[in-house]
Design an enzyme around this catalytic site. Structure first.
Site, PDB file in Angstrom:
ATOM      1  N   HIS A 244       0.854  -1.190   0.000  1.00 21.54           N
ATOM      2  CA  HIS A 244       0.000   0.000   0.000  1.00 21.54           C
ATOM      3  C   HIS A 244       0.883   1.230   0.000  1.00 21.54           C
ATOM      4  O   HIS A 244       1.953   1.226   0.597  1.00 21.54           O
ATOM      5  CB  HIS A 244      -0.919   0.025   1.238  1.00 21.54           C
ATOM      6  CG  HIS A 244      -2.064   0.965   1.082  1.00 21.54           C
ATOM      7  ND1 HIS A 244      -1.988   2.297   1.435  1.00 21.54           N
ATOM      8  CD2 HIS A 244      -3.303   0.770   0.570  1.00 21.54           C
ATOM      9  CE1 HIS A 244      -3.138   2.881   1.148  1.00 21.54           C
ATOM     10  NE2 HIS A 244      -3.950   1.988   0.629  1.00 21.54           N
ATOM     11  N   GLU A 303      -7.825  -5.348  -0.357  1.00 23.45           N
ATOM     12  CA  GLU A 303      -8.359  -6.148  -1.455  1.00 23.45           C
ATOM     13  C   GLU A 303      -8.347  -7.646  -1.187  1.00 23.45           C
ATOM     14  O   GLU A 303      -9.141  -8.385  -1.757  1.00 23.45           O
ATOM     15  CB  GLU A 303      -7.568  -5.858  -2.747  1.00 23.45           C
ATOM     16  CG  GLU A 303      -7.542  -4.403  -3.150  1.00 23.45           C
ATOM     17  CD  GLU A 303      -8.866  -3.899  -3.679  1.00 23.45           C
ATOM     18  OE1 GLU A 303      -9.922  -4.299  -3.135  1.00 23.45           O
ATOM     19  OE2 GLU A 303      -8.849  -3.110  -4.626  1.00 23.45           O
TER      20      GLU A 303
HETATM   21  N1  ACO Z   1       3.941  -7.573  -4.815  1.00 24.22           N
HETATM   22  C1  ACO Z   1       5.254  -7.574  -5.095  1.00 24.22           C
HETATM   23  N2  ACO Z   1       6.048  -6.504  -4.970  1.00 24.22           N
HETATM   24  C2  ACO Z   1       5.488  -5.380  -4.516  1.00 24.22           C
HETATM   25  C3  ACO Z   1       4.138  -5.306  -4.169  1.00 24.22           C
HETATM   26  C4  ACO Z   1       3.357  -6.465  -4.335  1.00 24.22           C
HETATM   27  N3  ACO Z   1       2.065  -6.453  -4.054  1.00 24.22           N
HETATM   28  N4  ACO Z   1       3.861  -4.054  -3.736  1.00 24.22           N
HETATM   29  C5  ACO Z   1       4.989  -3.355  -3.821  1.00 24.22           C
HETATM   30  N5  ACO Z   1       5.972  -4.151  -4.301  1.00 24.22           N
HETATM   31  C6  ACO Z   1       7.354  -3.781  -4.543  1.00 24.22           C
HETATM   32  C7  ACO Z   1       7.423  -2.815  -5.706  1.00 24.22           C
HETATM   33  O1  ACO Z   1       7.580  -3.500  -6.921  1.00 24.22           O
HETATM   34  C8  ACO Z   1       8.631  -2.009  -5.342  1.00 24.22           C
HETATM   35  O2  ACO Z   1       9.781  -2.744  -5.705  1.00 24.22           O
HETATM   36  P1  ACO Z   1      11.025  -2.029  -6.461  1.00 24.22           P
HETATM   37  O3  ACO Z   1      11.447  -0.933  -5.548  1.00 24.22           O
HETATM   38  O4  ACO Z   1      12.009  -3.141  -6.588  1.00 24.22           O
HETATM   39  O5  ACO Z   1      10.452  -1.552  -7.751  1.00 24.22           O
HETATM   40  C9  ACO Z   1       8.617  -1.970  -3.825  1.00 24.22           C
HETATM   41  O6  ACO Z   1       7.856  -3.090  -3.429  1.00 24.22           O
HETATM   42  C10 ACO Z   1       8.049  -0.746  -3.206  1.00 24.22           C
HETATM   43  O7  ACO Z   1       6.769  -0.554  -3.641  1.00 24.22           O
HETATM   44  P2  ACO Z   1       5.922   0.644  -3.009  1.00 24.22           P
HETATM   45  O8  ACO Z   1       6.638   1.946  -3.206  1.00 24.22           O
HETATM   46  O9  ACO Z   1       5.482   0.301  -1.630  1.00 24.22           O
HETATM   47  O10 ACO Z   1       4.643   0.571  -3.920  1.00 24.22           O
HETATM   48  P3  ACO Z   1       3.727   1.761  -4.385  1.00 24.22           P
HETATM   49  O11 ACO Z   1       3.400   2.647  -3.261  1.00 24.22           O
HETATM   50  O12 ACO Z   1       4.254   2.393  -5.614  1.00 24.22           O
HETATM   51  O13 ACO Z   1       2.460   0.917  -4.824  1.00 24.22           O
HETATM   52  C11 ACO Z   1       0.669  -0.552  -4.651  1.00 24.22           C
HETATM   53  C12 ACO Z   1       1.438   0.555  -3.959  1.00 24.22           C
HETATM   54  C13 ACO Z   1       0.283  -0.097  -6.071  1.00 24.22           C
HETATM   55  C14 ACO Z   1      -0.623  -0.814  -3.886  1.00 24.22           C
HETATM   56  C15 ACO Z   1       1.538  -1.817  -4.724  1.00 24.22           C
HETATM   57  O14 ACO Z   1       1.842  -2.277  -3.429  1.00 24.22           O
HETATM   58  C16 ACO Z   1       0.897  -2.930  -5.542  1.00 24.22           C
HETATM   59  O15 ACO Z   1       1.066  -2.943  -6.759  1.00 24.22           O
HETATM   60  N6  ACO Z   1       0.163  -3.872  -4.889  1.00 24.22           N
HETATM   61  C17 ACO Z   1      -0.529  -4.911  -5.615  1.00 24.22           C
HETATM   62  C18 ACO Z   1      -1.859  -4.384  -6.197  1.00 24.22           C
HETATM   63  C19 ACO Z   1      -2.888  -4.151  -5.129  1.00 24.22           C
HETATM   64  O16 ACO Z   1      -3.096  -4.964  -4.225  1.00 24.22           O
HETATM   65  N7  ACO Z   1      -3.603  -3.005  -5.269  1.00 24.22           N
HETATM   66  C20 ACO Z   1      -4.658  -2.600  -4.318  1.00 24.22           C
HETATM   67  C21 ACO Z   1      -4.166  -1.538  -3.394  1.00 24.22           C
HETATM   68  S1  ACO Z   1      -5.354  -1.058  -2.235  1.00 24.22           S
HETATM   69  C22 ACO Z   1      -6.372  -0.028  -3.077  1.00 24.22           C
HETATM   70  O17 ACO Z   1      -5.996   0.672  -3.951  1.00 24.22           O
HETATM   71  C23 ACO Z   1      -7.794  -0.027  -2.741  1.00 24.22           C
END
Ligand code: ACO
Length: 361
Positions: A244, A303
């Protein structure tokens, strides 16, 4: 500049506070625990809209019921072209037929729209006639009745109310920001809600829960979880339902919804073993994410248990995002009104990093 506007405060709001460090959500002065499972969706919309419409009735139920009947007229526009689309695209197209404006009547029709159009799309896609709304019952009860063609149980209605209340508002998330930007141009509430729906449908936002069912089905057994998750991450995929932008601890909505799944399925024959299986997958996912990203706390988000709850309520996974919109629409409208009442046109700057013209002007 902050990548993805992380940490940037772009609005003052009285509507909700997302405390990412404490894992706490406040909606208009109430903690999520006080509201989820204890209030109906109509009540939480009333709470969110208080002070943003002059003529707000004490009980929104009858007016919202009438609005459901009113928008049902648009369902005749469901043609084969729309039925080939995903439910969220069909629901958005029907919503786009509603008149724009900023008053309470427009707002109520917009809250009614996702419930009525989602049920109609799902039924029509499986060859069943859309059900006419029943304005005399609650919004959650009628949403389930219109979907299934028969009344839902009290436990099911309570579970859907819990879900809709839980997702009703959540600070300046991507879809709410989109809605506020549109509202700031004075385009109208329908335009703002259409922007909200469009932003919500992406898999990084409200499009995540459908694929969570695919993930659980592909894993199949608890002892498969580790291998499946490792392989998926090795391929560069993200695990849906985890991570998140704001929460650095567990998303409090995940616990509210897990409790709702437990309450709904415990003691019934619905989905035996499904919750325990999901918990095993969740535990494996959290362990692997911790190993792979030790510097970034990636926790379960709303989710993951949304998927289980909506599955238990017999929504098809293709329509999960529509149910999210059914809950979030009350928040989008409250933010749009808040923006209209006290906000300026939202117009940030970009920094040009492209080439300069070769010939100086
Ligand atoms: N699975 C694997 N890796 C992840 C995930 C995940 N679910 N979430 C974050 N990461 C990784 C990113 O790839 C990133 O890696 P990198 O630095 O090597 O590129 C690192 O962790 C840091 O990510 P964040 O900065 O915390 O992610 P960001 O804030 O940009 O994105 C998000 C948040 C979009 C929710 C992300 O965690 C994600 O894609 N989750 C999966 C989709 C999801 O569940 N969406 C629903 C969110 S809740 C809502 O919107 C109602």
């Amino acid at each position: 500049m902050s990548d993805g506007l992380e940490g940037v405060v772009a609005a003052d709001t009285v509507l909700s506070e997302v405390d990412g460090q404490a894992g706490r959500l406040i909606i208009r002065g109430h903690s999520l625990d006080e509201l989820a499972g204890r209030t109906t969706y109509e009540e939480v919309v009333r709470l969110l809209w208080d002070g943003f419409f002059d003529d707000l009735p004490v009980d929104l139920g009858p007016a919202l019921g009438a609005a459901r009947l009113d928008v049902f007229g648009e369902v005749t526009a469901l043609d084969t072209g729309l039925l080939d689309r995903t439910p969220i695209e069909g629901m958005r197209a029907l919503t786009a037929r509603l008149a724009d404006g900023d008053d309470l009547a427009v707002a109520l029709r917009l809250v009614a729209a996702p419930a009525v159009f989602t049920a109609a799309m799902v039924r029509a896609q499986s060859g069943e006639a859309p059900m006419r709304p029943d304005p005399s019952i609650g919004h959650a009860a009628d949403s389930l009745r219109m979907l299934r063609g028969k009344p839902a149980t009290r436990a099911e209605v309570e579970a859907l109310d819990t879900y809709l209340v839980t997702v009703s508002d959540h600070g300046l998330n991507a879809s709410t920001f989109a809605a506020r930007v549109i509202a700031s141009t004075r385009a109208g509430l329908t335009s703002a809600v259409l922007g909200g729906i469009s932003a919500l449908k992406g898999p990084l936002h409200g499009g995540a829960p459908g694929p969570i069912i695919d993930m659980l089905d592909a894993i199949g057994r608890p002892d498969n979880a580790r291998a499946w998750i490792e392989e998926s991450l090795d391929q560069g995929d993200r695990l849906m339902g985890f991570g998140h932008r704001v929460y650095r601890v567990r998303d409090p909505r995940a616990d509210a919804l897990k409790m709702a799944v437990r309450k709904l399925t415990e003691g019934s024959n619905a989905m035996p073993g499904r919750l325990a299986f999901a918990e095993a997958v969740e535990a494996a996912a959290l362990a692997i994410l911790k190993e792979r990203k030790p510097d970034r706390s990636l926790q379960t988000n709303v989710e993951f248990y949304t998927a289980l709850l909506l599955e238990a309520l017999a929504y098809p996974p293709s329509a999960f995002t529509c149910v999210f919109a059914t809950g979030r629409v009350g928040g989008w409208i409250a933010h749009a009104r808040e923006q209209l009442v006290g906000g300026r046109l939202i117009r940030p700057q970009s920094r040009y990093i492209g080439p300069q013209p070769r010939i100086a002007a």
